[in-house]
Motif scaffolding. Structure first.
Motif, PDB file in Angstrom:
ATOM      1  N   PRO A 201      66.786  35.131  72.093  1.00 38.13           N
ATOM      2  CA  PRO A 201      66.301  33.932  72.935  1.00 38.13           C
ATOM      3  C   PRO A 201      65.285  34.300  73.991  1.00 38.13           C
ATOM      4  N   PHE A 202      65.382  35.548  74.531  1.00 42.71           N
ATOM      5  CA  PHE A 202      64.370  35.867  75.582  1.00 42.71           C
ATOM      6  C   PHE A 202      62.786  35.693  74.935  1.00 42.71           C
ATOM      7  N   GLY A 203      62.579  35.442  73.901  1.00 37.80           N
ATOM      8  CA  GLY A 203      61.180  35.233  73.137  1.00 37.80           C
ATOM      9  C   GLY A 203      60.706  34.008  73.831  1.00 37.80           C
ATOM     10  N   ALA A 204      61.526  33.160  74.501  1.00 37.60           N
ATOM     11  CA  ALA A 204      60.754  31.682  74.902  1.00 37.60           C
ATOM     12  C   ALA A 204      60.157  32.034  76.009  1.00 37.60           C
ATOM     13  N   VAL A 205      60.235  33.189  76.900  1.00 33.68           N
ATOM     14  CA  VAL A 205      59.825  33.499  78.231  1.00 33.68           C
ATOM     15  C   VAL A 205      58.622  33.879  78.094  1.00 33.68           C
ATOM     16  N   SER A 206      57.836  34.355  76.958  1.00 32.15           N
ATOM     17  CA  SER A 206      56.801  35.054  76.796  1.00 32.15           C
ATOM     18  C   SER A 206      55.403  33.859  76.860  1.00 32.15           C
ATOM     19  N   ARG A 207      54.567  34.172  77.816  1.00 29.62           N
ATOM     20  CA  ARG A 207      53.440  33.146  77.960  1.00 29.62           C
ATOM     21  C   ARG A 207      52.221  33.735  77.251  1.00 29.62           C
ATOM     22  N   ALA A 208      52.345  34.598  76.222  1.00 28.74           N
ATOM     23  CA  ALA A 208      51.177  35.304  75.776  1.00 28.74           C
ATOM     24  C   ALA A 208      50.071  34.268  75.197  1.00 28.74           C
ATOM     25  N   VAL A 209      48.983  34.784  75.401  1.00 23.64           N
ATOM     26  CA  VAL A 209      47.936  33.723  75.105  1.00 23.64           C
ATOM     27  C   VAL A 209      47.026  34.358  73.944  1.00 23.64           C
ATOM     28  N   ALA A 210      46.280  33.473  73.018  1.00 26.50           N
ATOM     29  CA  ALA A 210      45.345  34.036  72.100  1.00 26.50           C
ATOM     30  C   ALA A 210      44.156  33.208  72.199  1.00 26.50           C
ATOM     31  N   GLY A 211      42.978  33.633  71.931  1.00 21.97           N
ATOM     32  CA  GLY A 211      41.815  32.728  71.872  1.00 21.97           C
ATOM     33  C   GLY A 211      40.829  33.704  71.510  1.00 21.97           C
TER      34      GLY A 211
END
Length: 257
Positions: A201-211
């Motif tokens: 459930p800690f996966g929801a904390v990630s703010r990873a960006v792609a572009g």
């Protein structure tokens, strides 16, 4: 003799790193080659002579003190003899740069396992002509500058970061990435979040960006090797297609090869 030309003034063996610049340069510690009609080479380009590779572009930059002069670091793949060498260039595989964000890693206090894992996973999915790794402290300005250089000056196809995607005070990777990318890829971000949530459930904390920036694809990944594998694996099948479209492939999506 027309087209791009390299002027060689000595015997240069295979495996030698050297500098190339239009018109030549004064290099105190590196062998230097002069060139004429040199195009804007990208990191990973292979220089060919009569169809055979003789050098690979390791990096590209501007000559210090002369921002109008491009300079490239080459690795010779075959020996060069004195004289003029007309050359062509080819793209034999993609160029990957991975960047590990870690204060301890940059200080030499922690071995980097995530960056090499990125290279391993991408190499299994795509042909790579060049892969380079960097370890930076969690510094937003330094990361921003490096991403811009790798994409817009050196011309790497893939720029994948690892670390700094959470909510700790030093986690600034998403901010640096958002400041430089031109087109955001929310589908990549959703795919990474979905893969993480299957595991924790800690996966929801990630703010990873792609572009994208220029013709480069930029993706933030988490810091641990386990999370790198979980988040990168669902993206691997889409990397080649994304780069093809980003770099001007006119074929329709889903069209027969």
């Amino acid at each position: 003799m027309s087209g791009p030309i390299i002027l060689v003034d000595r015997d240069i063996p295979a495996g030698q790193r050297l500098l190339l610049s239009e018109g030549g340069i004064d290099a105190a510690h590196w062998p230097a080659l002069a060139g004429r009609n040199v195009p804007a080479l990208r990191a990973g380009d292979v220089l060919t002579r009569d169809g055979e590779p003789f050098a690979r572009v390791e990096s590209a930059s501007w000559w210090p003190g002369n921002p109008s002069r491009r300079v490239w670091v080459l690795e010779t793949l075959a020996g060069l003899r004195p004289g003029e060498t007309a050359f062509g260039r080819e793209r034999r595989g993609r160029a990957l740069a991975w960047i590990t964000l870690s204060d301890k890693g940059a200080a030499g206090l922690r071995a980097d396992a995530s960056g090499p894992l990125i290279e391993e996973l991408v190499r299994a999915a795509l042909p790579l002509g060049l892969a380079r790794g960097f370890v930076l402290p969690d510094d937003e300005r330094a990361l921003r500058a490096l991403i811009e250089d790798l994409a817009l000056v050196q011309g790497f196809d893939l720029i994948l970061t690892t670390g700094g995607t959470g909510v700790a005070p030093r986690d600034v990777t998403p901010e640096a990435t958002l400041a430089v990318i031109e087109k955001r890829l929310p589908g990549f971000e959703r795919a990474m979040t979905a893969a993480s949530l299957v595991k924790t459930p800690f996966g929801a904390v990630s703010r990873a960006v792609a572009g994208t920036l220029g013709q480069s694809l930029v993706v933030n990944l988490p810091g641990s090797p386990k999370a790198v594998r979980e988040c990168l694996e669902p993206l691997l099948p889409a990397l080649g297609h994304t780069l093809d479209k980003l770099q001007g492939d006119p074929a329709e999506c889903g069209a027969p090869a």
